[in-house]
Design a protein around this motif. Structure first.
Motif, PDB file in Angstrom:
ATOM      1  N   ALA A  60      -2.957   5.873   5.694  1.00  0.00           N
ATOM      2  CA  ALA A  60      -1.517   6.151   5.686  1.00  0.00           C
ATOM      3  C   ALA A  60      -0.899   5.728   7.012  1.00  0.00           C
ATOM      4  O   ALA A  60       0.121   5.044   7.057  1.00  0.00           O
ATOM      5  N   SER A  61      -1.560   6.113   8.090  1.00  0.00           N
ATOM      6  CA  SER A  61      -1.003   5.819   9.404  1.00  0.00           C
ATOM      7  C   SER A  61      -1.026   4.331   9.706  1.00  0.00           C
ATOM      8  O   SER A  61      -0.081   3.783  10.262  1.00  0.00           O
ATOM      9  N   LEU A  80      -6.236   8.339  15.790  1.00  0.00           N
ATOM     10  CA  LEU A  80      -7.041   8.207  14.577  1.00  0.00           C
ATOM     11  C   LEU A  80      -8.520   8.458  14.849  1.00  0.00           C
ATOM     12  O   LEU A  80      -9.241   8.993  14.003  1.00  0.00           O
ATOM     13  N   PHE A 123       0.823  -1.205   0.000  1.00  0.00           N
ATOM     14  CA  PHE A 123       0.000   0.000   0.000  1.00  0.00           C
ATOM     15  C   PHE A 123       0.858   1.255   0.000  1.00  0.00           C
ATOM     16  O   PHE A 123       0.430   2.316  -0.421  1.00  0.00           O
ATOM     17  N   ARG A 131      -7.489  -1.826  -1.660  1.00  0.00           N
ATOM     18  CA  ARG A 131      -7.550  -0.602  -0.905  1.00  0.00           C
ATOM     19  C   ARG A 131      -8.981  -0.090  -0.843  1.00  0.00           C
ATOM     20  O   ARG A 131      -9.456   0.366   0.193  1.00  0.00           O
ATOM     21  N   ASP A 154     -12.829  12.081   3.010  1.00  0.00           N
ATOM     22  CA  ASP A 154     -11.762  11.544   2.167  1.00  0.00           C
ATOM     23  C   ASP A 154     -10.395  11.730   2.793  1.00  0.00           C
ATOM     24  O   ASP A 154      -9.613  10.787   2.903  1.00  0.00           O
ATOM     25  N   ALA A 155     -10.122  12.956   3.183  1.00  0.00           N
ATOM     26  CA  ALA A 155      -8.817  13.240   3.761  1.00  0.00           C
ATOM     27  C   ALA A 155      -8.610  12.444   5.049  1.00  0.00           C
ATOM     28  O   ALA A 155      -7.535  11.894   5.286  1.00  0.00           O
ATOM     29  N   ALA A 156      -9.661  12.369   5.850  1.00  0.00           N
ATOM     30  CA  ALA A 156      -9.542  11.631   7.101  1.00  0.00           C
ATOM     31  C   ALA A 156      -9.232  10.160   6.839  1.00  0.00           C
ATOM     32  O   ALA A 156      -8.348   9.574   7.463  1.00  0.00           O
ATOM     33  N   ARG A 198      -7.838   8.943   4.250  1.00  0.00           N
ATOM     34  CA  ARG A 198      -6.482   8.834   3.733  1.00  0.00           C
ATOM     35  C   ARG A 198      -5.469   8.828   4.863  1.00  0.00           C
ATOM     36  O   ARG A 198      -4.564   8.008   4.895  1.00  0.00           O
ATOM     37  N   CYS A 199      -5.659   9.748   5.786  1.00  0.00           N
ATOM     38  CA  CYS A 199      -4.727   9.801   6.913  1.00  0.00           C
ATOM     39  C   CYS A 199      -4.765   8.504   7.699  1.00  0.00           C
ATOM     40  O   CYS A 199      -3.735   8.000   8.144  1.00  0.00           O
ATOM     41  N   LEU A 219      -9.461  11.869  14.397  1.00  0.00           N
ATOM     42  CA  LEU A 219      -9.652  12.310  13.014  1.00  0.00           C
ATOM     43  C   LEU A 219     -11.117  12.317  12.606  1.00  0.00           C
ATOM     44  O   LEU A 219     -11.517  13.043  11.706  1.00  0.00           O
ATOM     45  N   THR A 272      -7.285  18.486   7.921  1.00  0.00           N
ATOM     46  CA  THR A 272      -7.394  17.231   8.652  1.00  0.00           C
ATOM     47  C   THR A 272      -6.241  17.071   9.631  1.00  0.00           C
ATOM     48  O   THR A 272      -6.430  16.651  10.774  1.00  0.00           O
ATOM     49  N   SER A 321       1.011  10.888   6.690  1.00  0.00           N
ATOM     50  CA  SER A 321       0.101  11.462   5.713  1.00  0.00           C
ATOM     51  C   SER A 321       0.830  12.377   4.738  1.00  0.00           C
ATOM     52  O   SER A 321       0.553  12.372   3.542  1.00  0.00           O
TER      53      SER A 321
END
Lengths: 221, 221
Positions: A176-177, A204, A124, A142, A168-170, A172-173, A207, B203, B177
């Motif tokens: 990612a994390s 998280l 990923f 994913r 979306d951004a949340a 993604r974070c 978020l 975010t 991120s």
DNA sequence: ACAAACTTTGACTCTCAGGTCAAGTTATGA
DNA sequence: TCATAACTTGACCTGAGAGTCAAAGTTTGT
């Protein structure tokens, strides 16, 4: 045991004993391959490495797979399916307020990832490291994971539990994390690992606008 | 221009005209190499690739660097130094409330990363992909970036502006991120890129307990 | 017990990338 | 202008890893 050729008729699943054995072998290979790809990355692992861990020789692998790339694709697919299945199963088994379910899902996701699929995470992180064809598989995986989280978050938002802005951004974070956690937490064990996972989970949860210590219902406003 | 040999005496910086030319060449090589390593990953880039983009042949590179690994280390170092310098400079030029400065730093970090150093980010994602020696360099770089953010956050916390719990985890999420953003946002441009960066910044601000629309001072409680 | 189907082997080829180097080209300074 | 130092080249070596395959070994069903 007087089966003359009964299974010949069944046209759905792969059947004959020999077929099942073959399938088992293939699974073994895929598991081992995925393990190694996860440990050191796709490029850095040679088929000789995979063969060695399986106690066979390279030639054998080519009996089951036409190329390294094909083996790679199948490995990624298998791994992804097992992983997603486990998450879906977990989610199905959870009940209670959305907050708790989301928290459980995040925690388990990280936990599973770090403990059982450090392998899977790597793909990923930098999809470009994998051959063209794998990327489609990775992308789909994913999206499946994404859907699990998104549905839960949407439910929470609808119920007024979460205050998330920019889903979306949340998401993604979060991804990612969670992916990076496999890198960060590699080597941690027991208590320390528990604590690291818990702390990351709390972060998280923030978020999506839910403070960790806030309890189930936000009745303190 | 009547320099007979004046520079011979200066013992600090590299001096002679020829030296400076050599240094410039080295910088060119490092820049190009870092670019390529960033695009496709360290392993996937051959020295022939680097040479080709520089319009020379492989042999030339070996005139300046003893091995691919050494070139890799220097490339990572150079890239990291430039990047960090730019961030430090940016931060030095910012003033106003901590909230605004942090927001600026995050936004710029992402922006710089995506636009100018997609290259540099890749190394943060999976350090294991790089040879042993690079990892030390990468680790140090990471710590320097970390420090920039941490100091700002600490300042905000001390001032009572932020409510961050678990600074470590929050920082990790931010870095994860921001690093991933280079993968996510690759290909985006103009307006769309702006918007994506802005949303991600919002975010991430949430991670330190500061809501995006809350203005400078939280005087609505 | 035995032939047919299935599986594994190991030695082989081929290609690609890191690294070397003697010989050639270009810049520098007097 | 010319000797010297700085740089570049391209042919070459080497090892590693993908992929091939005939032959040998094992399992299976009868």
């Amino acid at each position: 045991m007087a089966t003359t050729r009964v299974d010949e008729a069944a046209d759905e699943a792969p059947v004959s004993r020999v077929q099942r054995k073959r399938d088992r072998r293939i699974q073994e290979i895929l598991t081992t391959a995925a393990e190694l790809f996860g440990e050191r990355g796709y490029d850095a692992v040679s088929l000789e490495d995979v063969a060695e861990r399986l106690d066979v020789t390279k030639g054998s692998l080519y009996y089951y797979f036409p190329s390294k790339d094909q083996l790679g694709i199948s490995a990624v697919e298998t791994l992804g399916n097992r992983w997603t299945a486990r998450l879906e199963e977990l989610l199905a088994g959870l009940d209670g307020p959305v907050h708790d379910r989301l928290r459980g899902l995040i925690g388990e996701h990280i936990s599973i990832a770090v403990r059982d699929y450090p392998a899977g995470l790597r793909m990923f992180l930098v999809p470009q490291d994998w051959p063209e064809q794998q990327r489609a598989v990775i992308k789909e995986l994913r999206q499946r994971h994404d859907r699990l989280f998104r549905e839960l978050i949407d439910e929470g938002v609808a119920a007024g539990d979460f205050t998330v802005t920019g889903v979306d951004a949340a998401l993604r974070c979060m991804h990612a994390s969670m992916s990076q956690s496999a890198v960060w937490f590699a080597g941690l064990e027991g208590q320390r690992l528990e604590r690291a996972i818990a702390e990351l989970t709390d972060t998280l949860m923030m978020l999506v606008g839910v403070m960790p210590g806030a309890g189930t219902a936000p009745d303190q406003a």
